[in-house]
Design an enzyme around this catalytic site. Structure first.
Site, PDB file in Angstrom:
ATOM      1  N   SER A  61       0.807  -1.226   0.000  1.00  0.00           N
ATOM      2  CA  SER A  61       0.000   0.000   0.000  1.00  0.00           C
ATOM      3  C   SER A  61       0.841   1.276   0.000  1.00  0.00           C
ATOM      4  O   SER A  61       0.311   2.346  -0.299  1.00  0.00           O
ATOM      5  CB  SER A  61      -0.915   0.018   1.221  1.00  0.00           C
ATOM      6  OG  SER A  61      -0.143  -0.050   2.406  1.00  0.00           O
ATOM      7  N   ASP A 102      -3.847   8.018   7.968  1.00  0.00           N
ATOM      8  CA  ASP A 102      -4.969   7.216   8.497  1.00  0.00           C
ATOM      9  C   ASP A 102      -4.545   6.288   9.628  1.00  0.00           C
ATOM     10  O   ASP A 102      -5.245   5.334   9.940  1.00  0.00           O
ATOM     11  CB  ASP A 102      -5.621   6.406   7.357  1.00  0.00           C
ATOM     12  CG  ASP A 102      -4.643   5.430   6.711  1.00  0.00           C
ATOM     13  OD1 ASP A 102      -3.483   5.352   7.158  1.00  0.00           O
ATOM     14  OD2 ASP A 102      -5.051   4.732   5.758  1.00  0.00           O
ATOM     15  N   HIS A 114      -0.886   4.703   7.066  1.00  0.00           N
ATOM     16  CA  HIS A 114      -0.195   5.307   5.923  1.00  0.00           C
ATOM     17  C   HIS A 114       0.072   6.788   6.161  1.00  0.00           C
ATOM     18  O   HIS A 114      -0.565   7.392   7.028  1.00  0.00           O
ATOM     19  CB  HIS A 114      -1.041   5.115   4.661  1.00  0.00           C
ATOM     20  CG  HIS A 114      -1.473   3.700   4.465  1.00  0.00           C
ATOM     21  ND1 HIS A 114      -2.731   3.244   4.786  1.00  0.00           N
ATOM     22  CD2 HIS A 114      -0.777   2.617   4.025  1.00  0.00           C
ATOM     23  CE1 HIS A 114      -2.807   1.938   4.535  1.00  0.00           C
ATOM     24  NE2 HIS A 114      -1.636   1.535   4.075  1.00  0.00           N
TER      25      HIS A 114
END
Ligand SMILES: *[C@@H]1O[C@H](CO)[C@@H](O)[C@H](O)[C@H]1NC(C)=O
Ligand SMILES: *[C@@H]1O[C@H](CO)[C@@H](O)[C@H](O)[C@H]1NC(C)=O
Ligand SMILES: *[C@@H]1O[C@H](CO)[C@@H](O)[C@H](O)[C@H]1NC(C)=O
Length: 377
Positions: free
Chosen positions: A40, A343, A346
């Site tokens: 990610s 978040d 990340h």
């Protein structure tokens, strides 16, 4: 001004008769393509395209609210490190492999990264009864297979491939962070996880070797972040023991764990360099690049600090597993640029930009990146 300096250097180099040895190409762009593998931290849409069942909020705002102004599948408010690197080398943002359509121009590179991906194959997690936690089965070896499958549409003869890959930059990671995350989130402790570090590192160096066999000669292998400073680890590792925290408020044990992974990775890369002297392997120090702004948040404009997430559902670090960013009960801050953590897991576009800067302009890459025609501003 930058251009002026660039041309000045070119002229001086020509004057000294050194230009030819500095670079055989007259193009100011050192690369024509970037190929990226990872999770990610660098996925630009593969996970979203494959359904994103484990993380559906990635497909809606506030993800993507900065810069793109719509959700793209990036796990951030905006651009990622890999986007800033592409910009710096004058290349387009990398198209996600799973979104490529027939006839699409992929000569400038492709992104194989998938959010949630691991360096280990899924079997490792299923054997340890944590397989159900996996967001995706598209591990590093699956991503390598995708590349092999795509290769014939990039170049055909060995000569053609050699010429093309000489001007292609391969990013192997960041990857491996999730191999630890899944186990930590399932209740694993540091002592247990330390034992898996050499295996995770081996999976990363093996993938790097495979790419070298496929013809890659310019590679970047990033290390892990200071996870002890991330809102999710600060939340799960919360303790009244003041000794557990460093001067920046980060959990020492998790940071030491990430540093251990990075040391192992660096020695793995040293071994690969000796085995492949014709290849340039850059270690990208994400840990150091992130630590720089964690140590002096205000200097980088992070006036809301670096430990609290911009988007979340409450708690001391604004990370609440029952109300994660994008879910009911969560809310995004009004200005993500003054936070480094997006978040809880990340980082924000602003943070990724500083990391990309620290890689391209130095000093957080070894050896340094080739100079880019565009400055990251
Ligand atoms: C991964 O593979 C396993 C076994 O084939 C399957 O049960 C699981 O649903 C897959 N997970 C995801 C996220 O696709
Ligand atoms: C970590 O887990 C193992 C296995 O469950 C256990 O034996 C060990 O005591 C734990 N260590 C710590 C530091 O909690
Ligand atoms: C976490 O989220 C849940 C669900 O929205 C909420 O009930 C709870 O109060 C939140 N916890 C904190 C510490 O804000």
């Amino acid at each position: 001004m930058d251009y002026f300096i660039f041309f000045l250097i070119v002229f001086i180099s020509i004057f000294l008769g050194k230009w030819v040895s500095v670079s055989v190409s007259t193009s100011p762009h050192p690369y024509d393509a970037i190929f990226n593998f990872g999770d990610s931290i660098s996925d630009t849409g593969n996970f979203l395209h494959s359904g994103a069942l484990a993380f559906p909020v990635i497909g809606k705002l506030p993800y993507g609210e900065t810069f793109f102004q719509h959700a793209t599948g990036r796990c951030s408010d905006g651009r990622l490190i890999i986007d800033f690197i592409a910009e710096a080398y004058g290349l387009p943002y990398l198209p996600p492999y799973l979104e490529i359509t027939k006839g699409q121009n992929i000569q400038h590179g492709v992104n194989f990264a998938v959010a949630g991906a691991t360096a280990f194959d899924p079997e490792f997690f299923y054997q340890r009864k944590v397989g159900a936690l996996l967001w995706t089965n598209d591990s590093l070896s699956v991503q390598l297979d995708w590349f092999k499958k795509l290769k014939p549409s990039l170049c055909t003869t060995k000569q053609e491939c050699d010429r093309y890959f000489k001007r292609s930059l391969f990013f192997v990671g960041e990857i491996g962070g999730n191999d630890y995350n899944y186990n930590f989130f399932a209740g694993g402790n540091i002592t247990q996880l330390i034992a898996t570090v050499p295996l995770v590192v081996e999976a990363i160096t093996k993938a790097t070797s495979v790419l070298i066999e496929e013809g890659a000669v310019e590679l970047v292998v990033p290390g892990n972040f200071p996870i002890g400073c991330s809102a999710v680890y600060l939340t799960i590792g919360q303790t009244f023991n003041k000794e557990a925290y460093d001067n920046n408020g980060c959990l020492k044990a998790f940071n030491a764990f990430a540093e251990y992974h990075n040391r192992q990775l660096k020695s793995g890369l040293e071994f690969l360099r000796k085995k492949n002297p014709h290849v340039n392997i850059i270690y990208a120090d994400y840990y150091g690049a992130a630590k720089r702004f964690i140590h002096a948040p205000k200097h980088y404009g992070f006036t809301s600090g670096t430990l609290r997430a911009c988007c979340g559902g409450g708690g001391p670090y604004n990370f609440n597993n029952s109300a994660r960013c994008g879910h009911t009960g969560s809310k995004a801050c009004s200005n993500p640029a003054i936070y480094s953590n997006w978040d809880g897991i990340h980082l924000t576009e602003a943070a990724y930009k500083y990391i990309a800067k620290g890689l391209i302009n130095g000093p957080f890459s070894t050896p340094p990146f080739k100079s880019s025609p565009f400055k990251i501003i």
